[in-house]
Design an enzyme around this catalytic site. Structure first.
Site, PDB file in Angstrom:
ATOM      1  N   PRO A  89      -5.355  -6.686   4.933  1.00  0.00           N
ATOM      2  CA  PRO A  89      -5.778  -7.590   3.862  1.00  0.00           C
ATOM      3  C   PRO A  89      -4.711  -8.662   3.605  1.00  0.00           C
ATOM      4  CG  PRO A  89      -6.025  -5.279   3.209  1.00  0.00           C
ATOM      5  CD  PRO A  89      -5.225  -5.295   4.465  1.00  0.00           C
ATOM      6  N   GLN A 111       0.821  -1.221   0.000  1.00  0.00           N
ATOM      7  CA  GLN A 111       0.000   0.000   0.000  1.00  0.00           C
ATOM      8  C   GLN A 111       0.851   1.265   0.000  1.00  0.00           C
ATOM      9  OE1 GLN A 111      -3.100   0.234   2.960  1.00  0.00           O
ATOM     10  NE2 GLN A 111      -3.699  -1.889   2.672  1.00  0.00           N
ATOM     11  N   HIS A 148     -10.742   4.352   8.592  1.00  0.00           N
ATOM     12  CA  HIS A 148      -9.533   4.414   7.770  1.00  0.00           C
ATOM     13  C   HIS A 148      -9.731   5.369   6.589  1.00  0.00           C
ATOM     14  CE1 HIS A 148      -7.579   0.320   9.056  1.00  0.00           C
ATOM     15  NE2 HIS A 148      -7.533   1.252   9.992  1.00  0.00           N
ATOM     16  N   ASP A 152     -10.584   2.712   1.518  1.00  0.00           N
ATOM     17  CA  ASP A 152      -9.614   3.731   1.938  1.00  0.00           C
ATOM     18  C   ASP A 152      -8.368   3.743   1.057  1.00  0.00           C
ATOM     19  OD1 ASP A 152      -7.322   2.095   3.754  1.00  0.00           O
ATOM     20  OD2 ASP A 152      -9.281   1.137   3.668  1.00  0.00           O
ATOM     21  N   GLN A 153      -8.064   2.606   0.411  1.00  0.00           N
ATOM     22  CA  GLN A 153      -6.869   2.531  -0.429  1.00  0.00           C
ATOM     23  C   GLN A 153      -7.001   3.368  -1.704  1.00  0.00           C
ATOM     24  OE1 GLN A 153      -4.882  -1.381  -0.800  1.00  0.00           O
ATOM     25  NE2 GLN A 153      -6.598  -2.197   0.390  1.00  0.00           N
TER      26      GLN A 153
END
Length: 299
Positions: A70, A43, A257, A234-235
């Site tokens: 994850p 990430q 997040h 959120d990513q």
């Protein structure tokens, strides 16, 4: 990767200062020295790698299937397809599995930089094409646990999807010598949207319950009408902030997040996000800064 300087990173410090330098391509190694999540390393490294002046290869070491993050399979099977919509991509090769508490996992990612990320409109989900996934055990754990997790997942998804294909297997000892069990589920939509859920086996929790919880988590996303799940939600914020144009993403309940990611993006990139409630889901919108990687020529 960005030739940064760090001040104040010592035990007891209440403040740190991070001063980034110039991005560089090339080969890098990041090692948590623990079972810390490799997915979290992916990430933080991907945005820099995608906007580097040359291709990037990163060898990551730590936990491939860690709690509170994850599983690495999710990054390749769900997150990657959502990143593709922004025009970015990466390859992911799992060389060795690493589990809590020893770690020792090894993953290699390779990234070809882009000149500019493109805005996305992820609001049309289409119909559910089917659900597939993997239920695994490793080390000395019996394969029956994987079958129980798969059965639990199917129970959690009952009456919402008739096409559920979950591969059940035991990891090879040369790939994963330590004990672990887990499940990864992926729902594919006719629009190209992909949502997922996962779960790890825990001491004192029946395998069927691990699978059922993962199935119910995916079921909740599918019933909400959202185009992204809570793990990928959120990513996407950093890519929406960097992209050229207005991005819109249909999400479910906004996670803490995501709220944090929005606060950081607005503070650093000076962008503005809006969240508009719409029934059981929310629309996240942002006009990105259109960051240009001037190291690459225009298309």
């Amino acid at each position: 990767m960005c030739q940064a300087r760090l001040k104040g990173a010592s035990i007891g410090s209440t403040e740190i200062e991070f001063i980034p330098g110039k991005l560089s391509g090339g080969q890098y190694i990041a090692d948590t020295m623990t079972a810390g999540s490799i997915s979290l390393l992916i990430q933080v490294s991907l945005p820099c790698a995608l906007l580097a002046p040359a291709p990037v290869s990163v060898s990551l070491r730590g936990g491939t299937n860690a709690d509170m993050a994850p599983q690495v399979d999710y990054m390749g099977e769900v997150f990657r397809y959502m990143l593709n919509k922004f025009g970015g991509d990466f390859s992911l090769d799992v060389l060795r599995r690493g589990y809590y508490p020893k770690g020792g996992g090894q993953v290699k990612i390779e990234v070809t930089p882009v000149r500019c990320l493109q805005a996305v409109d992820v609001t049309e989900r289409g119909d559910l094409r089917g659900v597939h996934g993997w239920s695994f055990v490793a080390g000395t754990l019996p394969i029956g646990m994987a079958h129980q997790m798969a059965n639990g997942a199917k129970q959690g998804l009952r009456n919402i999807c008739n096409k559920v294909n979950i591969e059940v297997y035991k990891e090879d000892r040369s790939m994963a010598p330590d004990n672990c069990s887990g499940i990864i589920l992926v729902g594919e939509m006719t629009s190209g949207c992909v949502v997922g859920s996962d779960g790890l086996g825990k001491r004192g929790v029946e395998p069927i319950e691990v699978g059922r919880k993962a199935g119910e988590e995916l079921r909740k996303v599918l019933e909400s009408g959202a185009c992204v799940d809570s793990h990928v939600q959120d990513q996407l914020i950093i890519y929406m902030a960097l992209a050229a144009g207005k991005s819109t993403v249909k999400a479910g309940e906004i996670t803490l997040h995501t709220q944090t990611a929005i606060y950081i993006a607005e503070t650093i990139a000076k962008t503005k996000f809006t969240i508009t409630p719409c029934g059981e889901h929310n629309l996240i919108q942002c006009t990105g800064i259109g960051f240009i990687n001037n190291n690459l020529p225009p298309a």
